[in-house]
Design a protein around this motif. Structure first.
Motif, PDB file in Angstrom:
ATOM      1  N   VAL A 111      55.530 107.640  53.434  1.00 50.87           N
ATOM      2  CA  VAL A 111      56.053 107.907  53.452  1.00 50.87           C
ATOM      3  C   VAL A 111      56.493 108.229  54.702  1.00 50.87           C
ATOM      4  N   VAL A 114      59.064 106.745  57.275  1.00 53.52           N
ATOM      5  CA  VAL A 114      60.300 105.880  56.775  1.00 53.52           C
ATOM      6  C   VAL A 114      61.241 106.090  57.302  1.00 53.52           C
ATOM      7  N   GLU A 115      61.235 107.843  57.769  1.00 51.76           N
ATOM      8  CA  GLU A 115      62.655 107.853  58.376  1.00 51.76           C
ATOM      9  C   GLU A 115      62.548 107.334  60.054  1.00 51.76           C
ATOM     10  N   ILE A 125      67.173 102.427  50.588  1.00 57.86           N
ATOM     11  CA  ILE A 125      65.205 103.175  50.436  1.00 57.86           C
ATOM     12  C   ILE A 125      64.810 102.745  49.115  1.00 57.86           C
ATOM     13  N   ALA A 127      61.880 102.922  46.471  1.00 57.70           N
ATOM     14  CA  ALA A 127      60.372 103.471  46.231  1.00 57.70           C
ATOM     15  C   ALA A 127      59.902 102.694  45.386  1.00 57.70           C
ATOM     16  N   LEU A 140      60.712 111.455  49.855  1.00 57.24           N
ATOM     17  CA  LEU A 140      62.317 110.749  49.888  1.00 57.24           C
ATOM     18  C   LEU A 140      62.897 110.901  50.086  1.00 57.24           C
ATOM     19  N   VAL A 151      68.460 105.901  46.775  1.00 59.11           N
ATOM     20  CA  VAL A 151      67.410 105.145  46.373  1.00 59.11           C
ATOM     21  C   VAL A 151      67.201 103.953  45.234  1.00 59.11           C
ATOM     22  N   GLU A 153      64.788 103.136  42.543  1.00 57.92           N
ATOM     23  CA  GLU A 153      63.290 103.759  42.151  1.00 57.92           C
ATOM     24  C   GLU A 153      62.655 102.557  41.085  1.00 57.92           C
TER      25      GLU A 153
END
Length: 372
Positions: A111, A114-115, A125, A127, A140, A151, A153
């Motif tokens: 993580v 990521v940025e 994103i 995950a 995250l 997101v 997931e």
């Protein structure tokens, strides 16, 4: 010597009873009552408003990505160490996958990387919780909030797992599960999309059913898929879901036996038993060979196979997949942690049907090849 398979599901609950009910009533298609029951009970189990049952976990990912309405050229950040299902619809839809290396301890996406991968084209994103431990979701989700990102997931392997006590599958704008035979809950093949978003739920229901329209069924405004789950599959799912706490406890007991039995074996990295936010549920029990070991995972699996032990390799990183290299994707990218995991990681028999005696045989076999 009898062969010990890498996975054997446990189907000794109400599975036969519910399947017989499907046959006796004639409800075997995707219109049967077990579909709605499975969706309702599964949504409740992960604290979600909606659940949409589909034909498999890959289908769930495909529909989830499509439902977000992203445009060609938009970027989606995801781990390079994952199954190809995660990236397929991203590529097919003309989106741009942006890959992140793994954390060497948890084996999940790192993580902290990521940025730096975010650009003006980044829109989502993905995950992906790996093998038994969830991603550290708090940082995250903070990144996603600050940059206005969706997101997705992927909780395919996380039935019954929690992050800080909250169910995995409850964190994404849209989340998915798989019910393949090696999962904690199986329907043979099958998957589930879960969300709290009314629009996303509606989109996924339409996409799974060829985008039929309510009043003009065979007039189509867009293309969808036939991703429907059958009533037979859902009947299995209902029976399996009834036993999920028992299955999680059993998996953790199996993980503890492997941990104690393989503790101290030189050259072998075992999975992390717990973090500050989760206790491992050991979807599979994976190991990674240290660089000091003079053979790789492929050779280790070959040796164990000769001893009657079933194994599977770890995922092969997305940036090294030939199909994507032929497309000109990920040219020159290096993700060393994931590359090492792909080459030196594998997992041993981990199914719910595994007996303690079989586990002890596996432990002895692994110790033997590591001592040779």
């Amino acid at each position: 010597m009898s062969f010990i398979p890498v996975n054997e599901p446990l189907l000794n609950g109400n599975e036969k009873k519910y399947l017989a009910e499907c046959i006796d009533t004639g409800w075997i298609s995707s219109e049967g009552p077990f579909i709605q029951r499975f969706e309702k009970e599964f949504a409740e189990s992960v604290g979600r408003k909606y659940a949409i049952a589909v034909s498999n976990g890959t289908a769930a990912l495909d529909a989830a990505v499509e439902a977000l309405g992203l445009a060609p050229g938009d970027e989606v950040i995801l781990p390079t160490f994952t199954i190809i299902s995660c990236i397929s619809q991203i590529v097919r839809a003309g989106l741009v996958p942006v890959l992140v290396d793994s954390d060497p301890v948890t084996w999940n996406m790192d993580v902290t990387q990521v940025e730096a991968k975010i650009s003006p084209r980044t829109k989502a994103i993905m995950a992906v919780h790996i093998y038994g431990l969830p991603i550290d979701m708090a940082p995250l989700l903070d990144i996603a909030r600050r940059y206005g990102l969706k997101v997705i997931e992927d909780a395919a392997e996380m039935h019954g797992q929690t992050y800080h006590g909250r169910p995995c599958g409850s964190f994404g704008d849209i989340s998915i599960f798989s019910f393949y035979p090696n999962k904690h809950i199986t329907t043979g093949e099958g998957g589930m999309i879960v969300t709290n978003d009314d629009h996303l739920a509606s989109e996924c229901r339409s996409l799974r059913n060829l985008c039929f329209q309510p009043h003009k069924r065979f007039v189509h405004e867009r293309l969808g898929w036939n991703l429907r789950m059958t009533n037979l599959q859902a009947a299995l799912g209902v029976a399996q879901l009834e036993r999920l706490p028992e299955f999680v406890q059993r998996k953790r007991q199996m993980g503890a036996l492997y941990q104690s039995g393989l503790a101290g074996v030189s050259g072998l990295q075992l999975p992390l038993a717990s973090t500050s936010y989760a206790e491992n549920i050991y979807w599979v029990f994976g190991v990674i060979l240290d660089a000091s070991v003079p053979f790789d995972a492929e050779e280790a699996m070959r040796r164990l196979g000769k001893m009657g032990i079933g194994t599977r390799p770890f995922f092969w990183s997305m940036h090294e997949q030939p199909v994507f290299q032929k497309m000109g994707l990920f040219c020159g990218e290096r993700h060393p942690v994931s590359e090492n995991m792909s080459r030196r990681g594998f997992y041993v028999p981990s199914g719910l049907g595994l007996t303690q005696e079989q586990q002890e045989t596996v432990i002895d076999a692994v110790r033997t090849i590591m001592d040779s």
